[in-house]
Motif scaffolding. Structure first.
Motif, mmCIF file in Angstrom:
data_model
loop_
_atom_site.group_PDB
_atom_site.id
_atom_site.type_symbol
_atom_site.label_atom_id
_atom_site.label_comp_id
_atom_site.label_asym_id
_atom_site.label_seq_id
_atom_site.Cartn_x
_atom_site.Cartn_y
_atom_site.Cartn_z
ATOM 1 N N VAL A 19 11.558 0.628 -1.810
ATOM 2 C CA VAL A 19 10.857 -0.269 -0.955
ATOM 3 C C VAL A 19 11.806 -1.450 -0.426
ATOM 4 C CG1 VAL A 19 9.227 -2.389 -1.076
ATOM 5 C CG2 VAL A 19 8.904 -0.375 -2.691
ATOM 6 N N ILE A 20 11.792 -1.449 0.944
ATOM 7 C CA ILE A 20 12.742 -2.145 1.687
ATOM 8 C C ILE A 20 11.955 -3.557 2.292
ATOM 9 C CG2 ILE A 20 14.473 -2.504 3.570
ATOM 10 C CD1 ILE A 20 15.036 0.657 3.184
ATOM 11 N N ALA A 21 12.389 -4.488 1.735
ATOM 12 C CA ALA A 21 11.615 -5.932 2.315
ATOM 13 C C ALA A 21 12.737 -6.769 3.177
ATOM 14 C CB ALA A 21 11.311 -6.796 0.994
ATOM 15 N N GLY A 22 12.336 -6.964 4.296
ATOM 16 C CA GLY A 22 13.139 -7.781 5.253
ATOM 17 C C GLY A 22 12.989 -7.462 6.644
ATOM 18 N N GLY A 23 13.437 -8.307 7.605
ATOM 19 C CA GLY A 23 13.186 -8.264 8.958
ATOM 20 C C GLY A 23 14.015 -7.032 9.354
ATOM 21 N N ILE A 24 13.426 -6.309 10.304
ATOM 22 C CA ILE A 24 14.375 -5.172 11.021
ATOM 23 C C ILE A 24 15.129 -5.574 12.343
ATOM 24 C CG2 ILE A 24 14.141 -2.910 11.867
ATOM 25 C CD1 ILE A 24 11.943 -2.371 9.944
ATOM 26 N N GLU A 60 0.770 -1.208 0.143
ATOM 27 C CA GLU A 60 0.050 -0.124 0.039
ATOM 28 C C GLU A 60 0.878 1.280 -0.033
ATOM 29 O OE1 GLU A 60 -3.054 2.432 2.855
ATOM 30 O OE2 GLU A 60 -3.045 0.093 2.986
ATOM 31 N N GLY A 61 0.447 2.242 -0.841
ATOM 32 C CA GLY A 61 1.356 3.485 -1.055
ATOM 33 C C GLY A 61 2.730 3.273 -1.947
ATOM 34 N N VAL A 62 2.793 2.324 -2.492
ATOM 35 C CA VAL A 62 3.787 2.067 -3.395
ATOM 36 C C VAL A 62 3.513 2.168 -4.732
ATOM 37 C CG1 VAL A 62 5.919 0.695 -4.025
ATOM 38 C CG2 VAL A 62 5.331 1.093 -1.599
ATOM 39 N N ALA A 63 4.077 2.882 -5.656
ATOM 40 C CA ALA A 63 3.571 3.030 -7.081
ATOM 41 C C ALA A 63 4.872 2.603 -7.924
ATOM 42 C CB ALA A 63 2.840 4.418 -7.389
ATOM 43 N N GLU A 64 4.873 2.405 -9.115
ATOM 44 C CA GLU A 64 5.649 2.157 -9.993
ATOM 45 C C GLU A 64 6.365 3.709 -10.325
ATOM 46 O OE1 GLU A 64 5.412 -0.525 -13.087
ATOM 47 O OE2 GLU A 64 4.733 -2.301 -11.756
ATOM 48 N N PRO A 65 7.435 3.979 -10.746
ATOM 49 C CA PRO A 65 8.644 3.224 -10.792
ATOM 50 C C PRO A 65 9.146 3.067 -9.496
ATOM 51 C CG PRO A 65 9.329 5.064 -11.571
ATOM 52 C CD PRO A 65 7.845 5.192 -11.178
ATOM 53 N N TYR A 66 10.126 2.072 -8.779
ATOM 54 C CA TYR A 66 10.564 1.988 -7.656
ATOM 55 C C TYR A 66 11.772 1.236 -7.591
ATOM 56 C CZ TYR A 66 8.182 -2.835 -7.348
ATOM 57 O OH TYR A 66 8.044 -3.864 -8.011
ATOM 58 N N PHE A 67 12.560 1.286 -6.429
ATOM 59 C CA PHE A 67 13.678 0.297 -6.278
ATOM 60 C C PHE A 67 13.349 -0.692 -5.165
ATOM 61 C CE2 PHE A 67 15.880 4.235 -8.226
ATOM 62 C CZ PHE A 67 16.733 3.501 -9.060
ATOM 63 N N LEU A 68 13.789 -1.827 -5.444
ATOM 64 C CA LEU A 68 13.564 -2.614 -4.391
ATOM 65 C C LEU A 68 15.081 -3.362 -3.681
ATOM 66 C CD1 LEU A 68 11.831 -4.888 -2.918
ATOM 67 C CD2 LEU A 68 11.725 -6.321 -4.976
ATOM 68 N N ALA A 69 14.853 -3.186 -2.621
ATOM 69 C CA ALA A 69 16.151 -3.747 -1.677
ATOM 70 C C ALA A 69 15.454 -4.866 -0.646
ATOM 71 C CB ALA A 69 16.769 -2.611 -0.871
ATOM 72 N N VAL A 70 16.275 -5.980 -0.783
ATOM 73 C CA VAL A 70 15.569 -7.313 -0.139
ATOM 74 C C VAL A 70 16.840 -7.745 0.536
ATOM 75 C CG1 VAL A 70 14.648 -9.687 -0.318
ATOM 76 C CG2 VAL A 70 14.331 -7.758 -2.017
ATOM 77 N N GLY A 71 16.546 -7.877 2.103
ATOM 78 C CA GLY A 71 17.603 -8.589 2.785
ATOM 79 C C GLY A 71 17.301 -8.062 4.241
#
Length: 85
Positions: free
Chosen positions: A70-75, A31-42
């Motif tokens: 967008v950052i996806a990962g446990g904090i 929610e609240g994220v639209a393209e274009p975006y950078f995705l960081a996973v970790g």
């Protein structure tokens, strides 16, 4: 590793992904994220230096306001204060 003198007792264990099928690109954005975006996973930890990533992205975004990060990962709770405004 061998060029750095590390030749023995090294085992690489790759990240795993269950075979769930489907096309991951078809998923909904948060929610609240639209393209274009950078995705960081970790993991969001001091070792990953996410605070520096965020600072660099903020500089980038001054000229490219249409992008999101967008950052996806446990904090790591101990690191959270370093990344909160």
């Amino acid at each position: 590793l061998a060029q750095r003198g590390i030749a023995r007792n090294v085992h690489v264990i790759r990240n795993a992904l269950d075979d769930v099928g489907g096309d991951f690109a078809q998923g909904a954005l948060p929610e609240g994220v639209a393209e274009p975006y950078f995705l960081a996973v970790g993991r969001v930890t001091e070792q990953k230096n996410v605070a520096r990533l965020m600072a660099a992205f903020n500089r980038f975004r001054q000229r490219h306001p249409q992008y999101s990060l967008v950052i996806a990962g446990g904090i790591d709770p101990a690191y959270e204060p370093a990344i909160r405004p």
